[in-house]
Design an enzyme around this catalytic site. Structure first.
Site, PDB file in Angstrom:
ATOM      1  N   GLU A   1     120.340  -8.968   6.014  1.00  0.00           N
ATOM      2  CA  GLU A   1     118.958  -9.394   5.802  1.00  0.00           C
ATOM      3  C   GLU A   1     118.774 -10.871   6.096  1.00  0.00           C
ATOM      4  O   GLU A   1     117.870 -11.262   6.824  1.00  0.00           O
ATOM      5  CB  GLU A   1     118.541  -9.107   4.335  1.00  0.00           C
ATOM      6  CG  GLU A   1     117.160  -9.669   3.994  1.00  0.00           C
ATOM      7  CD  GLU A   1     116.680  -9.293   2.589  1.00  0.00           C
ATOM      8  OE1 GLU A   1     117.376  -8.519   1.910  1.00  0.00           O
ATOM      9  OE2 GLU A   1     115.616  -9.771   2.189  1.00  0.00           O
TER      10      GLU A   1
ATOM     11  N   TYR B   1      94.639 -14.109  23.306  1.00  0.00           N
ATOM     12  CA  TYR B   1      93.926 -15.192  23.993  1.00  0.00           C
ATOM     13  C   TYR B   1      93.411 -14.750  25.357  1.00  0.00           C
ATOM     14  O   TYR B   1      92.375 -15.189  25.825  1.00  0.00           O
ATOM     15  CB  TYR B   1      94.822 -16.414  24.149  1.00  0.00           C
ATOM     16  CG  TYR B   1      94.937 -17.201  22.868  1.00  0.00           C
ATOM     17  CD1 TYR B   1      93.774 -17.677  22.244  1.00  0.00           C
ATOM     18  CD2 TYR B   1      96.154 -17.455  22.269  1.00  0.00           C
ATOM     19  CE1 TYR B   1      93.857 -18.392  21.052  1.00  0.00           C
ATOM     20  CE2 TYR B   1      96.244 -18.160  21.074  1.00  0.00           C
ATOM     21  CZ  TYR B   1      95.080 -18.627  20.484  1.00  0.00           C
ATOM     22  OH  TYR B   1      95.169 -19.325  19.316  1.00  0.00           O
TER      23      TYR B   1
END
Lengths: 601, 376
Positions: free
Chosen positions: B205, B111
């Site tokens: 995980e 941005y």
């Protein structure tokens, strides 16, 4: 089709030709109110041009049309020609089929000797008035007369004849009134006719004053008078029994054998003897004694014997230079191709020659009211005389529609700013009718025109694809330039080097890079295709690299260039369309090019 | 702990480039191009090629390495120009961040730099993957970590266990931060480890599995630090693991799903990733071990009824992984992949809940870890 008038002639000569044409005036082109007026202008202009050229004078022609009343006009035609002596005036303006050209094998605009007399008759039957002739002769004598036609006898009626001296007045002036005619500025009107005449006759100045008093001048573009057409003997191939009998009846020869040798081209003494072995009668009898059956035998003999092709140097085309100048002066086209083909022969014995010119852009094409784009315009000519009507039935229109213009980068010929000019020169143009507005579809003529058009098309293609490449290059250059300011600004921040200097240098680098490309292309000039491939190859090697490097970013690359991609798709289609026949580059390279386009974008 | 490099670095923070060095590096990157421009040469720079074609597996060090392949980025190449501009923009933005001692997020960077080009509707950047890819290029060609360029990776993943960390003036123990532990930020270069009581690190995980193990107090019972990457381990977590491994010499044990994605998480942790192969040295833990799930667990723990069927996409991934040299040349792993393909099934970590919620903490992990039933 030569023979419509001949047939009419032989069938009606015992009665009155004039009477016949009075009842069938559409045969002379007097149908429709606009067309009739154009036909009148055509007949007068044609006569003037022929007269001036025969006298080796650069023609200055003035046509003036005045509106007298509703559908009632006066036409004044003036030229600077040799004038009309008293003894020919009556025949030229007051007797149908009495022209000097009918039986001559000579390339001229007027061919059948109906023209000006037809106008006299048309004037007479619509207004009851006579046609006025003012003729300024070489010796300073002025001859004036009013002409009417005695329709029953097909003979001129001359009244108010005057002769006086005036060195100032030269050339022929004809003044006549007509009713049931209308003037307009459209495609079929006199103005369009005159513009087209000027195009095909660059040695002529034509002034035209329309009914509103507006004066238009088409200045001559070249100062060279075309050579006077020579009379040529007919070639035996293509002769009919009637042709032979007509010529035989007028022959001064004592024997048929010598008649054959003197009245026809390419008949030598030995050829005449060979003809003798094919016919049942003796060639030693007098030509006047030739009978119809014998003439038919002779036609048959001509068919079976080989003759040398007819000489073609009698034909007088407009010429590359002249046509180029005329097209440039009047159309100011962005691109112009002129193709002059060698003379050919149709129907076995009639020589003809085709000239084609193709103008693109500028004032070329037919502008359509309320539309910005121009449409295609086909200008048809026979011996330099414009053919305005009956376009649909004309061999020229057929030839134009038989060319696949897409091959030549014209995706839609009908919507393109293109003027197609076709002139067919021949001592005998095979008109479809006595109105002389369309040429019939002889295979040889059709093929010849088509070939000439394709020639011109190829030239146009290389112009258009060059232009397209240029645009493409401009577009690429802009891509680079677009990114200069931000790059310079960032580099200034990183290094402190002035942004202005960096921008300027980068612009120079981009500029010189494209100058190099242009130079490389110039070197390859004359072979546009090669230059294009060359460029493609250099860029290609770069884009190969991209492919490897940018594998992970390739999707976004494509997304952001989606718009440009669709453009190259179009290009691809265009390429596919244009690649045909002899111009097909090797398929491999073609694919490369396409690939590159896509990659680079 | 036989890794010599690890030993050399132990007890000392890895040398961090000073801001000045980073600024110099950025400015000489710019200067190189300015010099070319001043010489009227079309400017270009080189970026190490970061695609699989230029990745090789270093057998000796057991790491993914970037090959010698380099690609040019030329200003005068219609396919490069935009990217060229973007690279200079990102470089100058990073310079300004370093100068101002501010750190931005990846999306902030996007941005910050996005605007339309002069006289054009085109934007400098169209999305953050564009700026991200340019940042990768820059990181790679300057050999400076993105965090050192003051652009942070997204923070994701967390750590739980008896380890005390100091960062940005705060000091905290990761077993005393409520239920969740410490959220690992994108930039962990500046952490200090003041205390640690653990024998190994368990890299997990799935964050739900992490919660289960926290609730079961596994960190205490097994004496380990729990770390999760919530799926594919992000840079921050991988760097965190590497720092822990280097400074504390703790072995890393991987606990992931028994499917091609779990296998790949393990391989990234151990050998480095294809995308960041140039940074394998900074991210990979070559001694990492694999505890589960394995194809053999299905038989051993009788889990057949809680397996999932393979989809086409899973099979494609299996085939792809069988071609990776670190799997292809390792019979242990080739066997696992083949078994998976043959049986057509995969097994998730949480399938262990089928036995009981506590099963994973009370039986599965202790049994396997104590007996060193690892894949390597």
């Amino acid at each position: 089709m030569i023979d419509i008038t001949d047939e009419i002639f032989s069938e009606f000569k015992e009665h009155s030709v004039a009477e016949f044409f009075k009842k069938n005036k559409q045969m002379l082109g007097f149908t429709g109110k606009v067309k009739s007026l154009t036909t009148i202008v055509h007949e007068y202009v044609t006569n003037s041009l022929d007269a001036c050229e025969e006298a080796s004078i650069l023609p200055d022609i003035t046509i003036k049309i005045d509106k007298i009343g509703n559908e009632h006009y006066r036409v004044t035609s003036r030229d600077n020609g040799p004038g009309m002596p008293k003894k020919v005036a009556g025949k030229a303006l007051g007797q149908l089929l009495a022209g000097t050209k009918f039986h001559r094998r000579i390339q001229s605009r007027g061919q059948q000797g109906i023209g000006a007399s037809g106008c006299t008759m048309f004037s007479q039957i619509t207004t009851g008035k006579s046609t006025k002739l003012i003729s300024g002769l070489e010796n300073g004598t002025i001859y004036e007369t009013d002409v009417k036609i005695d329709v029953k006898r097909n003979m001129p009626e001359l009244t108010n004849e005057k002769e006086y001296k005036d060195e100032e007045i030269k050339g022929t002036t004809i003044i006549a009134e007509f009713k049931t005619v209308t003037y307009n500025k459209g495609e079929y009107g006199p103005l369009e006719y005159i513009k087209r005449t000027a195009l095909a006759n660059p040695h002529t100045t034509i002034r035209f004053e329309d009914p509103d008093g507006e004066l238009l001048i088409f200045e001559r573009a070249v100062e060279k008078i075309p050579p006077v057409p020579k009379e040529m003997l007919p070639h035996p191939k293509g002769m009919t029994a009637d042709d032979i009998l007509t010529r035989a009846s007028k022959s001064n020869a004592y024997k048929i054998k010598s008649f054959l040798m003197t009245d026809f081209a390419r008949i030598s003494s030995s050829k005449a003897n060979e003809i003798g072995t094919h016919v049942s009668f003796d060639l030693n009898k007098r030509p006047q004694e030739l009978k119809w059956d014998e003439a038919e035998e002779m036609v048959e003999a001509f068919k079976n014997i080989k003759f040398m092709a007819p000489e073609t140097n009698f034909l007088i085309p407009i010429g590359d230079n002249q046509l180029t100048k005329a097209m440039q002066q009047i159309l100011e086209p962005e691109f112009l191709a002129v193709v002059e083909r060698n003379a050919q022969i149709y129907r076995g014995g009639v020589p003809f020659q085709v000239e084609v010119s193709l103008g693109y852009g500028g004032k070329a094409g037919r502008s359509v009211e309320k539309e910005e784009t121009s449409k295609v315009e086909v200008l048809r000519y026979a011996n330099r005389a414009p053919l305005l009507f009956d376009g649909g039935g004309c061999v020229i229109s057929q030839a134009v529609s038989k060319v696949d213009w897409k091959r030549y980068e014209l995706r839609n010929i009908n919507e393109s700013p293109v003027t197609i000019f076709v002139n067919v020169s021949s001592a005998h143009i095979p008109y479809t009718s006595a109105g002389k507005q369309a040429i019939s579809d002889e295979d040889e003529i059709l093929e010849e025109i088509r070939n000439a058009l394709m020639d011109a098309g190829r030239k146009l293609k290389s112009h258009l694809s060059g232009k397209r490449r240029l645009l493409e290059k401009e577009r690429k250059k802009k891509i680079f330039e677009k990114y200069i300011p931000e790059t310079a600004k960032s580099l200034e921040f990183l290094t402190g080097t002035s942004k202005t200097i960096l921008e300027q240098k980068l612009e120079e680098i981009v500029g010189s890079r494209f100058a190099e490309l242009a130079e490389a292309e110039a070197l390859e000039n004359g072979n546009g295709e090669a230059a294009q491939e060359n460029e493609a190859v250099t860029l290609d090697s770069e884009s190969q690299e991209d492919k490897i490097t940018d594998e992970n970013t390739i999707t976004e690359e494509h997304e952001k260039t989606g718009e440009l991609d669709s453009e190259s798709q179009e290009d691809k289609i265009a390429n596919e369309n244009t690649i045909t026949e002899e111009e097909t580059p090797p398929a491999e390279k073609r694919e490369n090019t396409d690939e590159t386009e896509k990659e680079v974008k | 702990m036989t890794d010599s490099k690890g030993k050399a670095l132990s007890n000392s923070k890895e040398k961090v480039l000073s801001n000045e060095e980073i600024l110099n590096s950025l400015s000489s990157f710019g200067k190189n191009m300015v010099d070319q421009i001043k010489n009227e040469e079309p400017p270009k720079f080189f970026v190490p090629t970061r695609t699989q074609t230029n990745i090789r597996y270093d057998e000796e060090k057991r790491l993914l390495r970037l090959g010698e392949g380099k690609s040019e980025r030329k200003f005068i190449n219609a396919a490069h120009t935009r990217k060229f501009m973007q690279t200079t923009m990102v470089a100058s933005a990073c310079m300004s961040y370093v100068n101002a001692e501010k750190t931005v997020g990846k999306r902030e960077l996007y941005y910050n730099l996005k605007h339309s080009l002069p006289n054009s509707k085109e934007n400098t950047f169209d999305d953050d993957t564009e700026s991200g890819s340019v940042l990768d290029d820059l990181e790679c060609s300057l050999d400076i970590l993105r965090s050192q360029l003051h652009v942070n990776a997204k923070g994701r993943g967390s750590v739980y266990g008896d380890i005390t960390i100091k960062q940005a003036g705060d000091e905290f123990n990761c077993s005393g931060l409520g239920r969740g532990g410490w959220l690992i930020p994108g930039n962990v270069e500046d952490i200090e480890i003041t205390n640690c009581n653990a024998d190994f690190i368990l890299a997990i995980e799935n964050d739900a599995m992490m919660s289960r193990l926290i609730e079961e107090k596994t960190w205490k019972s097994l004496g380990c630090i729990l770390v999760t990457g919530e799926g594919m381990f992000p840079r921050g977590v991988r760097r965190f693991l590497k720092i822990l491994y280097e400074r504390l010499k703790l072995p890393v044990i991987t606990f992931v799903d028994g499917d091609p994605y779990g296998f790949y998480i393990y391989s990234v942790l151990k050998y480095g990733s294809i995308n960041l192969a140039h940074l394998s040295d900074k991210y990979a833990v070559p001694t990492a071990k694999y505890v589960g799930m394995t194809m053999d667990d299905i038989e051993t723990y009788n889990l057949k009824n809680v397996t999932e069927k393979l989809k086409d996409i899973d099979r494609n991934r299996i085939n792809e992984e069988m071609r990776y040299p670190w799997f292809k040349n390792n019979p242990v792993w080739l066997r696992q992949l083949k078994l998976m393909a043959e049986k057509g099934i995969r097994i998730e970590q949480q399938a262990l809940a089928n036995k009981s919620l506590e099963f994973v903490a009370s039986t599965y992990l202790p049994e396997k870890i104590e007996n060193e039933m690892f894949l390597d």
